[in-house]
Design a protein around this motif. Structure first.
Motif, PDB file in Angstrom:
ATOM      1  N   GLY A   1      -5.752   1.032  -2.966  1.00 33.36           N
ATOM      2  CA  GLY A   1      -6.382   1.616  -1.768  1.00 33.36           C
ATOM      3  C   GLY A   1      -7.772   0.936  -1.176  1.00 33.36           C
TER       4      GLY A   1
ATOM      5  N   ASN B   1      -6.393   0.992   2.542  1.00 33.93           N
ATOM      6  CA  ASN B   1      -5.716   2.081   2.799  1.00 33.93           C
ATOM      7  C   ASN B   1      -6.776   3.095   2.460  1.00 33.93           C
TER       8      ASN B   1
ATOM      9  N   GLN C   1      -5.281   6.270   0.469  1.00 34.21           N
ATOM     10  CA  GLN C   1      -4.757   5.934  -0.958  1.00 34.21           C
ATOM     11  C   GLN C   1      -6.046   5.778  -1.884  1.00 34.21           C
TER      12      GLN C   1
END
Ligand code: ZN
Length: 210
Positions: free
Chosen positions: A130, A168, A171
């Motif tokens: 992430g 991300n 995430q």
């Protein structure tokens, strides 16, 4: 360099670098400075030579974590380990698919491939994508210390990293929730102060708010 518990030290240059001292030395991340000056000085201060470092684990490939990698590999001849997904970024065969821009570190070969749940030299590998695609955190289970990399920061309280730096963001938050399922007393974040005592409880509190 700050001693977190017996055998684990943390050094903040710009990002946190951790050193695990057991039967042999493990360095986790290498700071922003391409000459690794502060890191080498700190190592000497606690009575070690660069050659004493047998392993270097990289949590992810941002410049403030791999800046000193090339120098440290040259001075230590250590085995370099990273998550399989992160390796092409460390070797610079690939670039991150998003922020924060180009990687400028000297490419370095990775000699040992890590995967989620691996045990590596007494450290449990926890895959925490992430922030970057192949980010990891490392749990020193015996010493009850989580070395979080940039899975979480502690600049003014435990928080996710600023989303400008997360590939991300969603995430990244899921990875914080994953880390909150483990139990540990202390936490060394990628940025900010180490959390001494009650660290997994504090991380659980953060995870509940995400
Ligand atoms: Zn980072």
């Amino acid at each position: 360099m700050v001693k977190i518990v017996d055998g684990i030290h943390a050094l903040e240059t710009f990002a946190q670098t951790a050193l695990v001292v057991d039967s042999h030395l493990i360095l986790i991340d290498t700071g922003v400075d391409s000459k690794a000056t502060d890191l080498l000085k700190a190592l000497k201060r606690i009575g070690y030579q660069p050659r004493d470092i047998e392993f270097i684990v990289i949590t992810h490939t941002h410049p403030d974590h791999v800046g000193g990698l090339k120098t440290m590999v040259e001075k230590t001849e250590a085995v370099v380990a990273a998550h399989e997904i992160e390796i092409p970024y460390i070797t610079r065969k690939e670039r991150y698919p998003g922020p924060p821009g180009p990687q400028r570190h000297e490419p370095v070969d990775v000699n040992h491939v890590l995967k989620d749940s691996d045990k590596f030299e007494g450290l449990l590998v926890i895959y925490t994508p992430g922030h970057t695609p192949g980010s990891i955190a490392l749990l020193a289970e015996e010493k009850s210390v989580l070395i979080a990399g940039d899975s979480v920061q502690n600049e003014g309280g435990l928080q996710p990293m600023d989303d400008r730096y997360n590939i991300n963001p969603e995430q990244h938050r899921e990875s914080i929730k994953k880390l909150a399922q483990f139990e540990f007393e202390h936490l060394i974040p990628g940025h900010g102060r180490p959390v001494i005592g009650g660290a997994s409880q504090k991380l659980k509190e953060l995870a509940r708010k995400l």
